[in-house]
Each structure stands twice: as C-alpha cells, then as structure tokens.
Design a protein around this motif. Structure first.
Motif, mmCIF file in Angstrom:
data_model
loop_
_atom_site.group_PDB
_atom_site.id
_atom_site.type_symbol
_atom_site.label_atom_id
_atom_site.label_comp_id
_atom_site.label_asym_id
_atom_site.label_seq_id
_atom_site.Cartn_x
_atom_site.Cartn_y
_atom_site.Cartn_z
ATOM 1 N N GLU A 56 -1.099 6.908 -11.181
ATOM 2 C CA GLU A 56 -2.294 7.459 -10.710
ATOM 3 C C GLU A 56 -3.399 7.080 -11.365
ATOM 4 O O GLU A 56 -4.575 6.966 -10.657
ATOM 5 C CB GLU A 56 -2.069 9.038 -11.070
ATOM 6 C CG GLU A 56 -0.871 9.696 -10.121
ATOM 7 C CD GLU A 56 -1.304 10.037 -8.748
ATOM 8 O OE1 GLU A 56 -2.549 10.034 -8.141
ATOM 9 O OE2 GLU A 56 -0.173 10.213 -7.860
ATOM 10 N N ARG B 21 -13.032 3.618 -0.224
ATOM 11 C CA ARG B 21 -12.628 4.914 0.039
ATOM 12 C C ARG B 21 -13.934 5.920 0.040
ATOM 13 O O ARG B 21 -13.489 6.927 0.486
ATOM 14 C CB ARG B 21 -11.974 5.345 -1.451
ATOM 15 C CG ARG B 21 -10.661 4.775 -1.598
ATOM 16 C CD ARG B 21 -9.926 5.461 -2.571
ATOM 17 N NE ARG B 21 -9.445 4.250 -3.417
ATOM 18 C CZ ARG B 21 -8.696 4.434 -4.472
ATOM 19 N NH1 ARG B 21 -8.499 5.613 -4.984
ATOM 20 N NH2 ARG B 21 -8.199 3.494 -5.233
ATOM 21 N N GLN C 61 0.809 -1.281 0.146
ATOM 22 C CA GLN C 61 0.070 0.251 -0.126
ATOM 23 C C GLN C 61 0.740 1.218 0.148
ATOM 24 O O GLN C 61 0.418 2.386 -0.604
ATOM 25 C CB GLN C 61 -0.769 0.017 1.274
ATOM 26 C CG GLN C 61 -2.007 -0.954 0.947
ATOM 27 C CD GLN C 61 -2.964 -1.103 2.360
ATOM 28 O OE1 GLN C 61 -2.609 -0.752 3.406
ATOM 29 N NE2 GLN C 61 -4.397 -1.513 2.001
ATOM 30 N N ALA D 99 -4.317 3.765 -9.699
ATOM 31 C CA ALA D 99 -4.375 3.942 -8.330
ATOM 32 C C ALA D 99 -6.056 4.548 -7.810
ATOM 33 O O ALA D 99 -6.658 4.169 -6.795
ATOM 34 C CB ALA D 99 -3.267 4.829 -7.599
ATOM 35 N N ALA D 100 -6.427 5.037 -8.856
ATOM 36 C CA ALA D 100 -7.768 5.878 -8.671
ATOM 37 C C ALA D 100 -8.754 4.783 -8.931
ATOM 38 O O ALA D 100 -9.896 5.152 -8.320
ATOM 39 C CB ALA D 100 -7.803 6.755 -9.650
ATOM 40 N N THR E 253 -7.320 -0.558 -5.608
ATOM 41 C CA THR E 253 -6.718 -0.474 -4.242
ATOM 42 C C THR E 253 -6.268 -1.979 -3.701
ATOM 43 O O THR E 253 -7.101 -2.725 -3.837
ATOM 44 C CB THR E 253 -7.394 0.164 -3.084
ATOM 45 O OG1 THR E 253 -7.822 1.452 -3.652
ATOM 46 C CG2 THR E 253 -7.091 0.221 -1.682
ATOM 47 N N TRP F 115 2.026 1.569 -3.631
ATOM 48 C CA TRP F 115 1.057 1.179 -4.622
ATOM 49 C C TRP F 115 0.950 2.390 -5.802
ATOM 50 O O TRP F 115 1.178 2.155 -6.857
ATOM 51 C CB TRP F 115 -0.417 0.945 -4.129
ATOM 52 C CG TRP F 115 -1.341 0.735 -5.001
ATOM 53 C CD1 TRP F 115 -2.400 1.539 -5.457
ATOM 54 C CD2 TRP F 115 -1.562 -0.376 -5.776
ATOM 55 N NE1 TRP F 115 -3.137 0.891 -6.301
ATOM 56 C CE2 TRP F 115 -2.751 -0.183 -6.465
ATOM 57 C CE3 TRP F 115 -0.849 -1.796 -5.963
ATOM 58 C CZ2 TRP F 115 -3.319 -1.332 -7.512
ATOM 59 C CZ3 TRP F 115 -1.220 -2.476 -6.643
ATOM 60 C CH2 TRP F 115 -2.491 -2.450 -7.548
ATOM 61 N N THR F 116 0.585 3.691 -5.385
ATOM 62 C CA THR F 116 0.385 4.750 -6.376
ATOM 63 C C THR F 116 1.556 5.069 -6.948
ATOM 64 O O THR F 116 1.663 5.182 -8.415
ATOM 65 C CB THR F 116 -0.051 6.012 -5.809
ATOM 66 O OG1 THR F 116 -1.266 5.670 -4.820
ATOM 67 C CG2 THR F 116 -0.310 7.075 -6.633
#
Length: 100
Positions: free
Chosen positions: A27, A91, A18, A30-31, A34, A21-22
C-alpha cells in the motif's frame, strides 16, 4: 467483481502488472507510484517525487522479481522510475499522486 475486471482488462503486460501492483508492492509504495507504461519488457513507473523514483530504482531488482512472480512469468526485464512532472498525472490531476 475481480473476475469481471480481469475479463474486461486489456490483454497487455501493463494491464497485468497494474492488476497485481498494490498487492505486490504494498500500500505504501502503491500510494506513491503507479505503473504507467510498458514496452519490450521495460516497465515505466511514475512516482510522486524524485525521492520515490530514486528509492524504487534502488529496489528495482526485488520489485521486478516480485512482479514477475505475481504475473506468473518473466515479463518485466527492466524498471524505469520517473518523477511525475505534469499537473495531469494519473490520479488526481494535481502535482502529487492523490492530490485534488
């Protein structure tokens, strides 16, 4: 701040993944996805849709190699991608990542 976050993070493979991750997957991914669990080298990635889950499945070998390189050792041996199915997803509590 990053050093404090690393010190306070649980010492688990999931926490390590985690953390990177991004920066590792980018991005856009990752958006939409997860890492939500890890067990015996299998990383569970929860995605905003079944299309994203399927796409990441197709990219799994590359993603595992990049994640293992970012962590610094071969901790991920399998990637299992699944679509979010409940309203209480990680999220925002909505149907998709980031929704309110």
């Amino acid at each position: 701040m990053d050093a404090l976050t690393r010190r306070l993070s649980p010492a688990t493979v999931l926490a390590e993944v985690q953390q990177v991750w991004t920066a590792t997957v980018g991005e856009v991914i990752a958006a939409e996805a997860t890492p939500t669990a890890e067990r015996d080298g299998t990383l569970i990635v929860t995605c905003g849709s079944s299309v994203w889950a399927q796409e990441l499945d197709l990219m799994s070998d590359d993603l595992m190699a990049r994640l293992n390189a970012a962590v610094g050792r071969p901790v991920i041996t399998r990637l299992r991608c699944q679509a979010a199915t409940s309203r209480g997803w990680a999220r925002g509590g909505g149907d998709t990542p980031g929704s309110v």
